[in-house]
Design a protein around this motif. Structure first.
Motif, PDB file in Angstrom:
ATOM      1  N   VAL A 361       1.145  -1.812   0.076  1.00 47.24           N
ATOM      2  CA  VAL A 361       0.300  -0.146  -0.246  1.00 47.24           C
ATOM      3  C   VAL A 361       0.398   1.938  -0.184  1.00 47.24           C
ATOM      4  O   VAL A 361       1.726   1.928   0.622  1.00 47.24           O
ATOM      5  CB  VAL A 361      -0.933  -0.047   1.099  1.00 47.24           C
ATOM      6  N   ASN A 362       0.722   2.185  -0.978  1.00 48.37           N
ATOM      7  CA  ASN A 362       1.465   3.248  -1.079  1.00 48.37           C
ATOM      8  C   ASN A 362       0.533   4.737  -0.574  1.00 48.37           C
ATOM      9  O   ASN A 362      -0.842   4.735  -1.766  1.00 48.37           O
ATOM     10  CB  ASN A 362       2.404   3.679  -2.461  1.00 48.37           C
ATOM     11  N   TYR A 363       0.585   5.417   0.050  1.00 45.04           N
ATOM     12  CA  TYR A 363       0.502   6.521   0.391  1.00 45.04           C
ATOM     13  C   TYR A 363       0.568   7.791   0.154  1.00 45.04           C
ATOM     14  O   TYR A 363       2.119   8.299   0.164  1.00 45.04           O
ATOM     15  CB  TYR A 363      -0.549   6.710   2.297  1.00 45.04           C
ATOM     16  N   ASP A 364       0.492   9.279  -1.395  1.00 43.16           N
ATOM     17  CA  ASP A 364       1.317   9.817  -1.554  1.00 43.16           C
ATOM     18  C   ASP A 364       0.550  11.184  -1.467  1.00 43.16           C
ATOM     19  O   ASP A 364      -0.716  11.162  -1.183  1.00 43.16           O
ATOM     20  CB  ASP A 364       0.955   8.986  -3.497  1.00 43.16           C
ATOM     21  N   ILE A 365       1.549  11.803  -1.814  1.00 41.00           N
ATOM     22  CA  ILE A 365       1.241  13.051  -1.476  1.00 41.00           C
ATOM     23  C   ILE A 365       2.260  14.128  -2.454  1.00 41.00           C
ATOM     24  O   ILE A 365       3.580  13.701  -1.828  1.00 41.00           O
ATOM     25  CB  ILE A 365       1.722  14.131  -0.419  1.00 41.00           C
ATOM     26  N   SER A 366       1.457  14.608  -3.750  1.00 40.91           N
ATOM     27  CA  SER A 366       2.270  15.400  -3.925  1.00 40.91           C
ATOM     28  C   SER A 366       2.481  17.075  -3.546  1.00 40.91           C
ATOM     29  O   SER A 366       1.404  17.406  -4.138  1.00 40.91           O
ATOM     30  CB  SER A 366       2.006  15.207  -6.136  1.00 40.91           C
ATOM     31  N   LYS A 367       3.718  17.361  -4.399  1.00 36.29           N
ATOM     32  CA  LYS A 367       4.245  18.681  -3.833  1.00 36.29           C
ATOM     33  C   LYS A 367       5.179  19.435  -4.742  1.00 36.29           C
ATOM     34  O   LYS A 367       6.599  18.548  -4.855  1.00 36.29           O
ATOM     35  CB  LYS A 367       4.928  19.011  -2.096  1.00 36.29           C
ATOM     36  N   ASP A 368       5.153  20.364  -5.238  1.00 34.91           N
ATOM     37  CA  ASP A 368       5.183  20.579  -6.831  1.00 34.91           C
ATOM     38  C   ASP A 368       5.578  19.763  -8.107  1.00 34.91           C
ATOM     39  O   ASP A 368       4.756  18.904  -8.281  1.00 34.91           O
ATOM     40  CB  ASP A 368       6.731  21.265  -6.743  1.00 34.91           C
ATOM     41  N   LYS A 369       6.752  18.966  -7.720  1.00 37.02           N
ATOM     42  CA  LYS A 369       6.873  18.338  -9.305  1.00 37.02           C
ATOM     43  C   LYS A 369       7.705  16.700  -8.003  1.00 37.02           C
ATOM     44  O   LYS A 369       8.273  16.054  -9.250  1.00 37.02           O
ATOM     45  CB  LYS A 369       7.419  18.766  -9.930  1.00 37.02           C
ATOM     46  N   ASN A 370       7.350  16.955  -6.916  1.00 40.04           N
ATOM     47  CA  ASN A 370       7.892  15.933  -6.172  1.00 40.04           C
ATOM     48  C   ASN A 370       7.398  15.385  -5.385  1.00 40.04           C
ATOM     49  O   ASN A 370       5.601  15.500  -5.445  1.00 40.04           O
ATOM     50  CB  ASN A 370       9.077  16.761  -4.840  1.00 40.04           C
ATOM     51  N   LEU A 371       7.423  13.755  -5.439  1.00 40.75           N
ATOM     52  CA  LEU A 371       6.335  12.899  -4.346  1.00 40.75           C
ATOM     53  C   LEU A 371       7.037  12.483  -2.937  1.00 40.75           C
ATOM     54  O   LEU A 371       8.414  12.098  -2.882  1.00 40.75           O
ATOM     55  CB  LEU A 371       6.440  12.396  -5.413  1.00 40.75           C
TER      56      LEU A 371
END
Length: 407
Positions: A361-371
């Motif tokens: 399970v992956n919980y992702d948060i994108s910020k600018d061009k990064n994850l």
């Protein structure tokens, strides 16, 4: 009709909105094993690659002329030789020794006395090596596990690397030498090294001693090795990304192509062999990419001169259920000949059918061009051999941070 319906349902289930997304994980697991090393070393190469893209110039002469066409490639070659080559060799060699041979000895109840690293040619002509302390109770097949462990752990590392490359369909040159080392550690070592103390020669001799006669000859193993070296398309992409796209053209990355079966579906086959404690298995891998989802279906079987074994494996990556949540699924079933090993001084025997299933399970948060985000992996395997995992049955638990910079 029934097969077509099942296939349609399966493709519908995995067609969930979301773009292809490679990711790099900094994880922890209790046994500090081969998956722990593979994920964390890949994350290290990604950080190196990101820093390189920000701070390392591709040209020292900006004006395009004949002089620049000579000096700039020489500059890039020098940078590759004195940084990438040395960093890659150290990381992959220590993975081979500590998390390969060393991990399999620790699993058997022994210990690591010393690891000696020697720089690669042309800096020295000495091999790196590990000194191990064997436990009092130890089987021949645990010895085979130690023989194969070094190349095994680099297969795990290159599998993770290949998954990320195919998700992006892009090969950054900073991963090129590491892929060539890791994926070809087993076939390259088997094909070209003749030192009697080398892992593949020790492995072949120990297999022949285990079963009697000479079911594994050097000629047979070299033939499997050359087939594996020449039928992995990723080897050619790795060579191209390093020596053509980077050194000659000054590009940071190059496109990886797959065979286009339809507008949505792409395909890439490859062959390899894997050492096991009951002999080598010949592995036929099939990568499929459906939109942003990557799948791997493989079948493997034993050499005809050895006891019968087979294995079916399936992996699916990047099943997105929302912008924040995604899943990976991995499973395999097998039929294996007898394996005997000691654990806590108790002799354990395994034979016949078994399997393994792991869910991530992956919980992702994108910020600018990064994850950024978190990853958690849980699963179970029965007693038996599965690449990168302990021989005994048990639960599999791993977790940590997931990220990608410059997404």
């Amino acid at each position: 009709m029934k097969i077509k319906l099942i296939l349609t349902i399966f493709l519908s289930l995995i067609t969930i909105l979301g773009k292809a997304q490679s990711r790099y994980n900094i994880i922890y697991e209790k046994q500090l094993g081969q998956n722990f090393a593979g994920e964390n070393i890949n994350a290290g190469f990604h950080l190196l690659d990101y820093a390189d893209s920000l701070f390392m110039p591709k040209k020292i002469i900006k004006t395009e002329n004949n002089f620049a066409k000579v000096i700039n490639p020489l500059f890039r070659f020098s940078k590759l030789f004195f940084t990438n080559y040395l960093i890659t060799d150290f990381a992959m060699t220590m993975n081979h020794e500590r998390f390969g041979h060393g991990y399999r000895m620790l699993e058997a109840g022994g210990s690591i006395d010393e690891i000696v690293y020697n720089m690669p040619p042309p800096f020295t002509n000495k091999f790196s090596f590990i000194r191990l302390k064997y436990p009092s109770n130890f089987t021949n097949q645990q010895g085979l596990m130690i023989n194969l462990g070094g190349s095994e752990t680099n297969l795990i590392l290159s599998d993770i690397m290949r998954k990320n490359i195919l998700l992006d369909e892009k090969f950054n040159y900073n991963f090129g030498l590491a892929y060539l080392y890791g994926s070809n550690d087993m076939p390259g070592y088997t094909a070209f090294v003749t030192n009697p103390g080398a892992d593949p020669i020790q492995y072949r001799q120990n297999i022949n001693q285990l079963y009697g006669g000479e079911p594994l000859t050097r000629e047979k193993m070299r033939a499997y090795s050359f087939i594996a070296l020449l039928t992995d398309p990723m080897n050619f992409y790795a060579l191209k990304s390093v020596f053509y796209d980077y050194i000659i053209k000054g590009r940071h990355s190059s496109k990886v192509g797959m065979i286009k079966l339809s507008k949505r579906l792409k395909y890439l086959p490859r062959f390899r062999f894997e050492y096991t404690p009951y002999g080598p298995e010949l592995v036929y891998q099939n990568y499929l990419k459906l939109d942003s989802k990557l799948m791997l279906f493989s079948f493997s079987h034993s050499d005809a001169a050895l006891p019968n074994s087979w294995r079916f494996t399936a992996n699916i990556w990047n099943l997105k259920s929302s912008d924040y949540l995604s899943f990976n699924l991995s499973g395999q079933i097998w039929n294996q000949p007898n394996i005997e090993f000691y654990q806590n001084d108790k002799l354990i025997a395994s034979e016949g059918f078994g399997g393994q299933f792991i869910s991530t399970v992956n919980y992702d948060i994108s910020k600018d061009k990064n994850l950024y985000g978190f990853t958690f992996q849980a699963g179970y395997k029965s007693t038996g051999y599965a690449i990168g995992e302990q021989l005994n049955k048990g639960w599999i638990m791993r977790g940590g941070l997931t990220f990608k910079l410059g997404n």
